[in-house]
Design an enzyme around this catalytic site. Structure first.
Site, short mmCIF file in Angstrom:
data_model
loop_
_atom_site.label_atom_id
_atom_site.label_comp_id
_atom_site.label_asym_id
_atom_site.label_seq_id
_atom_site.Cartn_x
_atom_site.Cartn_y
_atom_site.Cartn_z
N CYS A 31 0.83 -1.22 0.00
CA CYS A 31 0.00 0.00 0.00
C CYS A 31 0.85 1.25 0.00
CB CYS A 31 -0.86 0.04 1.25
SG CYS A 31 -2.01 -1.31 1.29
N TYR A 170 -5.00 -12.55 -6.51
CA TYR A 170 -4.55 -12.40 -5.12
C TYR A 170 -5.58 -12.99 -4.17
CZ TYR A 170 -3.38 -9.49 -0.95
OH TYR A 170 -3.06 -9.01 0.30
N HIS A 173 -3.96 -12.58 2.69
CA HIS A 173 -4.55 -11.71 3.67
C HIS A 173 -6.07 -11.91 3.79
CE1 HIS A 173 -0.65 -9.68 2.68
NE2 HIS A 173 -0.60 -9.68 4.01
N ASP A 266 2.34 -10.33 9.24
CA ASP A 266 2.97 -10.30 7.91
C ASP A 266 3.92 -9.11 7.84
OD1 ASP A 266 3.62 -10.60 5.25
OD2 ASP A 266 1.93 -9.38 4.59
#
Ligand code: ADP
Ligand code: SF4
Length: 698
Positions: A31, A170, A173, A266
């Protein structure tokens, strides 16, 4: 300087499907707060890393349609062609430097709360999000499954057409594909629930469709947490089980640990996780695939990187934070400039700024996020137009050090960096000595190396300067960087007044600096650390003092202990850790009075509370050390008469802030010291839509 041959392996090319990475350095998706909304910042930020040698640079999460919307957290979006037009700038930047560009196509499933789009979130089953518990998704019908797959294909085609080389399916997460895979989210009884094969079906069908659409042109990557380290995902056996099932559809496995609720595991802060910690789990993926693997773990040490590749565990060294703190890390290793590497300190301020501020920044690298809007390059500095001046920088904390380094690099005739203390560092002399923050010393180490190398910068220590000393010093430009100090009387945000009885000249009342720098003894057994600030200082002191045998209570007027550390992903683990080491926590306590042997106040409901204490440590608020600056600034004409043409102040001396901002402030002044009015920052490029009045219709 030459590279150690044992690092040569890091510069071998690696093939992923139809594409080739020029070396093994891979910037994994992360991000920034830029998304497609700040395309200039996005392009230059990623482009800088491509220039610095990263063989691939990736976007952050790229939401495939308005079905998945996280606003106000800025992920990127690939909802329509205009989003892709913006993102194609990033591809151009990457390609200009010989790197591949990747896009992390994402559907957040149950966690996407649709605040802007007003669409319901979607999930395999109707179970509330563990990330936003007030969000309950629609359980997906067959039509929803089909539509999401089609959206993924459409987004993949648009991405390919925009110039992306790597397209992700993806899973996160704990995002939608992983939600289908995980029994924690998936309670379906149809063909998409039950056995591992059934739970993998949604992801595999999506992969098949994306591969069929763009697989000849783009590498297909899957990123996911192979071990959730908690309930919200899969355990390693099912993680690797999925790798086996989907291996034929994937060109690159990008593997990590945690989930969105356990993201702290993470993007692990150095407080809790050492470099390379994820290998314990992600290193096991090699057992089930021969395809290229990329992993992460805040790696900055080239010996460690080479060992990992040589061991066969990973083919590529992935990085988010190490690439933010040093976009030129690969180039520096390639050229054997090891001492130049600006190693990430693991503070997670980048996350604080990207997630909560929507514009990334970094403690170590003041230029991160400023590549486009201010035109800053981390390795290049323009000679200053007024470089034929001598500059005196007073105070060698984060602001002063950074300022002196940049002034030195801009070619000033002479820069003197003077500090009253026997060492450089300011607050960084003691912060890394708080429990868990040892890695923060890297901030100081990199600057010490730079200051040593710059022949036009002289560091003078153990010298406290008065206004009179400064007037007669002989420098034409004076920069005051004298920092800040903790209030000695309990002044705080909640009462805007001192706490009656609080006075750190007394033996039993102490400030953080008195403990960490002055060696003031903490009397007695029972200690209350009173926090009105909420970041790391009070928590660090409480842990230190309990470790020294005190009976410690951390009392705070805030709703919970150290809430600012939630923004750096440390909060829940920090509170647990404090509990485990024996620090009692008392949130919601507003101090009203301190006396010999007690601190008195009220709890969150206004009920009176008294805690017995032999010593009270006050971390209430900081105040700028501005008197020296104000004295000098009183009569600028007189200063001019004495040969001082310009006077500035920077860092905490202006207003007490986090280290990243103090350092940025010093960097900013030095970059703009030859502007018309260096004290006022030059305007930066803003990225926003400007509408003509006719454009909104009638
Ligand atoms: P910042 O975060 O803004 O860099 P710090 O508090 O970390 O601020 O550092 C300020 C530094 O300034 C400290 O190292 C302190 O010793 C030094 N300092 C403060 N006043 C003087 C002075 N009058 N002369 C020399 N050094 C000073
Ligand atoms: Fe590393 Fe801190 Fe910079 Fe983030 S802000 S990249 S954690 S040094």
């Amino acid at each position: 300087m030459t590279r150690d041959p044992k690092h040569d392996i890091l510069f071998e090319p690696v093939r992923i499907g139809p594409k080739t990475l020029r070396n093994r350095f891979y910037q994994v998706p992360h991000c920034t707060g830029f998304g497609a909304e700040k395309p200039g910042s996005q392009a230059r930020f990623r482009g800088m890393k491509a220039e610095g040698g990263w063989a691939a640079v990736n976007t952050e999460e790229a939401l495939i349609s308005s079905d998945t919307d996280y606003w106000p957290v800025v992920s990127t979006r690939v909802w329509d062609e205009d989003d892709l037009r913006n993102l194609s700038l990033m591809c151009d930047e990457a390609h200009k430097h010989g790197s591949l560009a990747g896009i992390e196509l994402t559907h957040g499933g149950v966690h996407a709360d649709g605040r802007e789009s007003r669409r319901p979130s979607l999930g395999p089953s109707q179970l509330a999000s563990d990330y936003h518990p007030f969000v309950v998704p629609k359980a997906m019908e067959p039509g929803d499954i089909r539509r999401v797959r089609e959206d993924w294909v459409r987004a993949a085609k648009l991405s390919r057409d925009a110039g992306f080389d790597i397209v992700y399916v993806y899973g996160g997460h704990s995002y939608l594909p992983l939600q289908f895979l995980s029994p924690f989210y998936n309670k379906r009884t149809d063909a998409y629930g039950g056995s591992l094969e059934n739970r993998a079906r949604f992801w595999i069908e999506t992969l098949e469709a994306v591969r069929a659409a763009v697989g000849d042109d783009c590498a297909i990557a899957v990123r996911f947490c192979v071990e959730a380290l908690g309930p919200a995902g899969v355990e390693l056996d099912e993680g690797t089980g999925f790798v086996v099932l989907a291996d034929h559809l994937v060109d690159l496995w990008d593997v990590n640990v945690g989930s969105i609720t356990d993201w702290s595991k993470d993007s692990g802060a150095s407080r809790f996780f050492p470099e390379g910690y994820q290998l314990e789990w992600t290193g096991r993926v090699r057992e089930v695939t021969a395809k290229p693997i990329v992993g992460v773990g805040r790696l900055t040490n080239p010996d460690r990187m080479a060992e990992i590749v040589r061991s066969g565990a990973w083919d590529l060294i992935g990085a988010a934070r190490p690439s933010i703190s040093d976009p030129f890390l690969p180039k520096k290793i390639e050229e054997g400039r090891y001492g130049e590497i600006r190693e990430c300190i693991g503070c997670n301020v980048c996350i604080m700024k990207a997630e909560w501020g929507n514009h990334i920044g970094c403690t170590q690298n003041a230029t991160a996020g400023e590549e486009y809007r201010r035109g800053w390059h981390p390795e290049k500095f323009e000679p200053a137009a007024n470089a034929d001046n001598d500059v005196l920088v007073v105070g060698a904390g984060p602001a002063g050090m950074e300022c002196a380094i940049v002034l030195g690099k801009r070619g000033f005739r002479r820069v003197h960096l003077v500090d009253a203390a026997p060492e450089i560092g300011g607050v960084m002399r003691w912060i890394p000595r708080l429990p868990g923050l040892g890695e923060w010393a890297r901030f100081l180490n990199w600057r010490a190396v730079q200051l040593e190398k710059l022949k036009n910068v002289e560091v003078i220590l153990g010298t406290e300067l008065t206004a009179k000393d400064i007037r007669s010093y002989g420098a034409e430009i004076v920069v005051v960087a004298t920092g800040a100090r903790w209030a000695t009387d309990g002044l705080n945000a909640y009462t805007h007044a001192p706490i009656p009885g609080a006075d750190a000249s007394l033996a039993h009342i102490l400030t953080p600096e008195q403990i960490m720098l002055e060696g003031k003894a903490v009397p007695g057994k029972r200690v209350v650390v009173y926090d009105a600030e909420g970041y790391f200082t009070a928590a660090g002191l409480a842990e230190k003092l309990v470790g020294e045998g005190h009976d410690v209570e951390l009392a705070t007027c805030l709703e919970r202990v150290a809430p600012v550390t939630d923004e750096t992903l440390e909060g829940p683990m920090l509170r647990q850790h404090l509990h485990d080491v024996g620090v009692r926590q008392r949130p919601g306590f507003l101090a009203a009075e301190i006396g010999e042997g007690f601190i008195r106040g009220t709890d969150e409901f206004g009920e009176p509370v008294e805690v017995e204490a032999d010593a009270i440590v006050l971390a209430t608020q900081r105040l700028s050390n501005e008197s020296l600056y104000l004295e000098l600034a009183q009569d600028l004409d007189a200063l001019r008469g004495e040969g001082i043409d310009a006077l500035y102040r920077i860092g905490d001396c202006v207003a007490p802030r986090i280290v990243a901002e103090a350092s940025f402030d010093g960097h900013r002044l030095a970059r703009e010291i030859d502007s018309d009015d260096p004290a006022t920052p030059l305007p930066y490029m803003r990225e926003r839509i400007v509408l003509e009045s006719a454009a909104i219709g009638s």
